[in-house]
Scaffold this motif. Sequence first.
Motif, short mmCIF file in Angstrom:
data_model
loop_
_atom_site.label_atom_id
_atom_site.label_comp_id
_atom_site.label_asym_id
_atom_site.label_seq_id
_atom_site.Cartn_x
_atom_site.Cartn_y
_atom_site.Cartn_z
N ASN A 235 0.85 -1.18 0.00
CA ASN A 235 0.00 0.00 0.00
C ASN A 235 0.89 1.24 0.00
N ILE A 236 0.75 2.08 -1.03
CA ILE A 236 1.57 3.29 -1.12
C ILE A 236 0.76 4.54 -0.77
N GLY A 237 -0.43 4.32 -0.22
CA GLY A 237 -1.25 5.43 0.23
C GLY A 237 -2.49 5.64 -0.60
N PHE A 238 -3.58 6.05 0.07
CA PHE A 238 -4.85 6.39 -0.55
C PHE A 238 -5.43 5.25 -1.37
N GLY A 239 -5.23 4.03 -0.93
CA GLY A 239 -5.78 2.86 -1.61
C GLY A 239 -5.02 2.43 -2.84
N ASN A 240 -3.86 3.01 -3.08
CA ASN A 240 -3.05 2.63 -4.24
C ASN A 240 -2.07 1.54 -3.84
N LEU A 241 -1.93 0.54 -4.71
CA LEU A 241 -1.07 -0.61 -4.43
C LEU A 241 -0.06 -0.79 -5.56
N VAL A 242 1.13 -1.26 -5.18
CA VAL A 242 2.18 -1.57 -6.14
C VAL A 242 2.69 -2.97 -5.82
N SER A 243 3.01 -3.72 -6.86
CA SER A 243 3.56 -5.05 -6.65
C SER A 243 4.94 -4.94 -6.01
N GLN A 244 5.10 -5.62 -4.90
CA GLN A 244 6.37 -5.56 -4.17
C GLN A 244 7.52 -6.15 -4.99
N ALA B 224 0.77 9.05 -7.43
CA ALA B 224 -0.22 8.47 -6.52
C ALA B 224 -0.32 9.29 -5.23
N THR B 225 -0.01 10.58 -5.32
CA THR B 225 -0.02 11.43 -4.12
C THR B 225 -1.38 12.03 -3.82
N CYS B 226 -2.30 11.99 -4.77
CA CYS B 226 -3.63 12.59 -4.61
C CYS B 226 -3.55 14.07 -4.23
N GLY B 227 -2.61 14.78 -4.83
CA GLY B 227 -2.47 16.21 -4.59
C GLY B 227 -1.66 16.57 -3.37
N ARG B 228 -1.18 15.59 -2.64
CA ARG B 228 -0.37 15.86 -1.44
C ARG B 228 1.10 16.01 -1.83
N ARG B 229 1.91 16.35 -0.85
CA ARG B 229 3.35 16.49 -1.06
C ARG B 229 3.97 15.12 -1.28
N THR B 230 4.91 15.03 -2.23
CA THR B 230 5.61 13.78 -2.50
C THR B 230 6.62 13.53 -1.39
N ARG B 231 6.50 12.39 -0.72
CA ARG B 231 7.39 12.04 0.38
C ARG B 231 8.25 10.82 0.08
N SER C 14 10.50 -1.82 -14.46
CA SER C 14 10.08 -1.50 -15.82
C SER C 14 10.25 0.00 -16.13
N ASN C 15 11.12 0.67 -15.38
CA ASN C 15 11.49 2.08 -15.56
C ASN C 15 10.34 3.05 -15.33
N TYR C 16 9.35 2.66 -14.54
CA TYR C 16 8.32 3.59 -14.11
C TYR C 16 8.73 4.19 -12.78
N VAL C 17 8.36 5.45 -12.58
CA VAL C 17 8.63 6.15 -11.34
C VAL C 17 7.29 6.45 -10.69
N VAL C 18 7.11 5.97 -9.46
CA VAL C 18 5.84 6.13 -8.75
C VAL C 18 6.07 7.11 -7.61
N LEU C 19 5.24 8.15 -7.56
CA LEU C 19 5.33 9.16 -6.50
C LEU C 19 4.29 8.84 -5.43
N SER C 20 4.70 8.88 -4.16
CA SER C 20 3.82 8.53 -3.06
C SER C 20 3.87 9.61 -1.98
N ALA C 21 2.75 9.80 -1.29
CA ALA C 21 2.68 10.77 -0.20
C ALA C 21 2.99 10.13 1.15
#
Length: 79
Positions: free
Chosen positions: A5-14, A44-51, A58-65
């Motif tokens: 869980n990376i926040g706000f109900g968003n999930l990433v494969s470990q 995936a920050t839902c408008g919050r600050r990236t923490r 696969s060279n994707y960058v995921v931003l999480s709050a």
Amino acid sequence: MNMINIGFGNLVSQNKIVMIANPDSLPIKRIVQEAKIKGNVIDATCGRRTRAVLITDSNYVVLSAVQTETLANRTIPKT
């Protein structure tokens, strides 16, 4: 398949996560900026600050709050 869980109900494969980084360092800021240009950023920050910044195999960058330490604790298997 383990999901994190990376926040706000968003999930990433470990299994896909290569690195969890703090977004404040200049090299990570460059990686995020280059990924935005290529269209490889998932915000995936839902408008919050990236923490935390997650880089996938696969060279994707995921931003999480969620804090980097919190995400690291969620990925460590409990024995």
